[in-house]
Design an enzyme around this catalytic site. Structure first.
Site, PDB file in Angstrom:
ATOM      1  N   GLU A 167     -40.614  73.397  14.855  1.00 45.82           N
ATOM      2  CA  GLU A 167     -39.377  74.065  14.450  1.00 45.82           C
ATOM      3  C   GLU A 167     -39.515  74.869  13.155  1.00 45.82           C
ATOM      4  O   GLU A 167     -38.869  74.558  12.142  1.00 45.82           O
ATOM      5  CB  GLU A 167     -38.247  73.047  14.291  1.00 45.82           C
ATOM      6  CG  GLU A 167     -37.959  72.261  15.558  1.00 45.82           C
ATOM      7  CD  GLU A 167     -36.688  71.410  15.466  1.00 45.82           C
ATOM      8  OE1 GLU A 167     -36.157  71.246  14.360  1.00 45.82           O
ATOM      9  OE2 GLU A 167     -36.234  70.928  16.507  1.00 45.82           O
ATOM     10  N   GLU A 370     -38.644  67.768  22.412  1.00 44.07           N
ATOM     11  CA  GLU A 370     -37.618  66.870  21.869  1.00 44.07           C
ATOM     12  C   GLU A 370     -36.332  67.064  22.645  1.00 44.07           C
ATOM     13  O   GLU A 370     -35.930  68.195  22.932  1.00 44.07           O
ATOM     14  CB  GLU A 370     -37.297  67.158  20.384  1.00 44.07           C
ATOM     15  CG  GLU A 370     -38.344  66.716  19.416  1.00 44.07           C
ATOM     16  CD  GLU A 370     -37.962  66.999  17.955  1.00 44.07           C
ATOM     17  OE1 GLU A 370     -36.747  66.997  17.633  1.00 44.07           O
ATOM     18  OE2 GLU A 370     -38.885  67.219  17.157  1.00 44.07           O
TER      19      GLU A 370
HETATM   20  C1  GBH Z   1     -35.072  68.081  15.254  1.00 44.19           C
HETATM   21  O1  GBH Z   1     -34.427  69.061  14.533  1.00 44.19           O
HETATM   22  C2  GBH Z   1     -36.208  67.618  14.427  1.00 44.19           C
HETATM   23  O2  GBH Z   1     -37.432  68.142  14.885  1.00 44.19           O
HETATM   24  C3  GBH Z   1     -36.285  66.130  14.287  1.00 44.19           C
HETATM   25  O3  GBH Z   1     -37.146  65.807  13.241  1.00 44.19           O
HETATM   26  C4  GBH Z   1     -34.892  65.585  14.085  1.00 44.19           C
HETATM   27  O4  GBH Z   1     -34.884  64.227  13.735  1.00 44.19           O
HETATM   28  C5  GBH Z   1     -34.133  65.814  15.345  1.00 44.19           C
HETATM   29  O5  GBH Z   1     -34.152  67.151  15.713  1.00 44.19           O
HETATM   30  C6  GBH Z   1     -32.685  65.354  15.288  1.00 44.19           C
HETATM   31  O6  GBH Z   1     -31.968  66.072  14.340  1.00 44.19           O
HETATM   32  O7  GBH Z   1     -26.039  75.702  12.672  1.00 44.19           O
HETATM   33  O8  GBH Z   1     -27.459  75.086  10.851  1.00 44.19           O
HETATM   34  O9  GBH Z   1     -25.922  73.532  11.759  1.00 44.19           O
HETATM   35  C7  GBH Z   1     -33.110  69.299  14.877  1.00 44.19           C
HETATM   36  C8  GBH Z   1     -32.795  70.751  14.823  1.00 44.19           C
HETATM   37  C9  GBH Z   1     -31.461  72.318  13.844  1.00 44.19           C
HETATM   38  C10 GBH Z   1     -30.461  70.814  15.396  1.00 44.19           C
HETATM   39  C11 GBH Z   1     -30.133  72.633  13.293  1.00 44.19           C
HETATM   40  C12 GBH Z   1     -29.104  71.174  14.880  1.00 44.19           C
HETATM   41  C13 GBH Z   1     -27.841  72.815  13.691  1.00 44.19           C
HETATM   42  C14 GBH Z   1     -27.965  74.216  13.197  1.00 44.19           C
HETATM   43  N1  GBH Z   1     -31.474  70.990  14.371  1.00 44.19           N
HETATM   44  N2  GBH Z   1     -29.116  72.492  14.304  1.00 44.19           N
HETATM   45  S1  GBH Z   1     -26.761  74.671  12.042  1.00 44.19           S
END
Ligand code: GBH
Length: 467
Positions: A167, A370
């Site tokens: 990511e 994931e």
């Molecule tokens: C993943 O990221 C990670 O790789 C992992 O480490 C983590 O524990 C898991 O998911 C659960 O969170 O509009 O800015 O609010 C999650 C990716 C990116 C998902 C941001 C939610 C919200 C974008 N996240 N997104 S925002």
């Protein structure tokens, strides 16, 4: 018995974790602080002041955790390698004890018949490299490629799949744009520079991996993106343009360099007031486009956008992760039940994303690296850990993967996030994503109902009922 949703033979069934979220042992065997140690130890950054100092103590409980994976029957396990364990300052030779830990992990997995899937960067940049400028600084990309080569030389004969980055959107835009992740900087230009240097780092690392890996091992080289499953809230051209903008700054900013060796033209226009992109040098995009063997995608929820009302809520000037798009876009809440993260449950988004990638990236095998959900679970009087909402979430999303497969998406595997309850970044230990419950006071592990359910799915190779 008939099984309506059978997955193809050889489908890879896994779970996923990340080093900082589970390992603990933050000061052992030569490991130095990463940006997440610094960030989590800074008051006010992480809920309840939680840190990854101990986490799920996986560093000391590796054998027990491999035994859990064996009980689940997974074919694959996705973990990440902590850069500051292997190359503590981000420069110079590798630390033997750090490498030994991952060697033991990989060997233990292989003895259990489980393929090791290693991610080189799941957000734990050595603090010294951040002090030297971090991802907005070009040099960090070269440092990363060197580290990738060291890791591959030491572990190349036992890792089945190498993922360069997890990511990069989060690393760049949450780390340097909105500042909700480490290192907590808030600058649109820093975030865009970081994104470019992560693409460059990825491409350089692909080269370093291919050079270092023994030619006898047919290791797979991959990249994991958290692509947005985007919907415009109407067919109105203004709403569609809002979706285009987010698609540019969240999806195509990585997909275009990595798969086509170019920057999205519209992104360069949308961000013209932020940067002239002169940090992109000749040859960088060709480097970023080094061929890879598969693409990993992480999916939790879809995103719906509409055109912003001028002067509306999104015109606040608050730090945001949407460089160049924030004044033009309004995020529309998606309907449906919510997880404990307040994220909507909507499995169609995963189907839509996989089918888009089927069309946009023909010939690229896909992995869902994931997918999962946070819920508060509870123990019934017998001690059984109940998490029916998670079972429903997983069932629906595996159903969506199956539909995408039936419609021709080349999905090779599914990695459930997460094996264990763990350190959920800015939320600390307040959110539980595990299918195995961790009592952080005693480090006792208990299978949740979802773990038993997933073991049955794997044993059967599919779902008994449509979702
Ligand atoms: C993943 O990221 C990670 O790789 C992992 O480490 C983590 O524990 C898991 O998911 C659960 O969170 O509009 O800015 O609010 C999650 C990716 C990116 C998902 C941001 C939610 C919200 C974008 N996240 N997104 S925002």
């Amino acid at each position: 018995m008939t099984m309506p949703l059978r997955f193809p033979p050889g489908f890879r069934w896994g779970t996923a974790t990340a080093a900082y979220q589970i390992e603990g042992a933050a000061r052992e065997d030569g490991r130095t602080p990463s940006i997440w140690d610094t960030f989590s130890r800074t008051p006010g950054r992480v809920r309840n002041g939680d840190t990854g100092d101990i986490a799920a103590d996986h560093y000391h409980r590796t054998a027990e955790d491999i035994a859990l994976l064996r009980r689940l029957g997974v074919t694959d396990y996705r973990f990440s390698i902590a850069w500051p364990r292997v190359q503590p300052t981000g420069r110079g030779p590798a630390v033997q004890k750090g490498l030994d830990f991952y060697r033991r992990l990989a060997d233990g997995l292989r003895e259990a018949g489980i393929r090791p899937v290693a991610t080189l960067y799941h957000w734990d940049l050595p603090q010294e490299l951040e002090d030297a400028g971090g991802w907005p600084q070009r040099e960090t990309a070269y440092r990363f490629a060197e580290y990738a080569g060291l890791a591959a030389e030491a572990l190349g004969d036992r890792v089945a799949t190498w993922t360069t980055l997890n990511e990069p959107w989060c690393a760049a835009f949450l780390g340097y744009g909105s500042g909700v992740h480490a290192p907590g900087r808030t600058s649109d230009v820093a975030a865009l520079r970081a994104a470019h240097h992560l693409n460059l780092a990825h491409g350089l690392a692909v080269g370093a991996l291919r050079d270092a890996l023994p030619s006898a091992t047919a290791a797979e080289v991959s990249l994991t993106l958290n692509l947005q499953a985007l919907r415009a809230s109407s067919d109105d051209p203004r709403d569609r343009d809002a979706a285009r903008r987010i698609d540019a700054v969240a999806n195509r900013i990585f997909l275009d360099p990595v798969f086509h060796g170019r920057l999205p033209k519209d992104l360069v226009e949308d961000t013209a007031a932020v940067t002239d992109w002169s940090f992109v040098r000749d040859g960088d995009l060709a480097t970023a486009a080094a061929p890879i063997d598969s693409l990993g995608i992480n999916y939790y929820s879809p995103t719906e956008v509409a055109a912003a009302d001028p002067g509306g809520a999104d015109d606040s000037g608050e730090p945001s992760p949407w460089a160049g798009a924030e004044r033009h876009v309004r995020f529309v809440p998606v309907a449906g039940p919510r997880t404990a993260m307040d994220w909507p449950v909507d499995a169609d988004g995963l189907y839509e994303l996989l089918v888009r990638l089927r069309d946009d990236l023909p010939g690229v095998p896909l992995l869902v690296t994931e997918n999962g959900a946070a819920y508060d679970d509870y123990a019934d009087p017998s001690g059984q850990v109940k998490d029916p909402e998670r079972v429903a979430y997983l069932h629906a999303h595996l159903g969506a993967v199956h539909r995408a497969l039936a419609d021709g998406a080349d999905v090779r595997g599914y990695f459930l996030w997460s094996l264990l309850d763990n350190f959920e970044w800015a939320y600390g230990y307040s959110k539980r994503f595990g299918i195995v419950h961790v009592d952080f006071a005693t480090q006792r592990r208990t299978l949740k109902d979802s773990a038993r359910w997933y073991a049955d799915v794997i044993a059967r190779g599919g779902l008994l009922t449509p979702s």
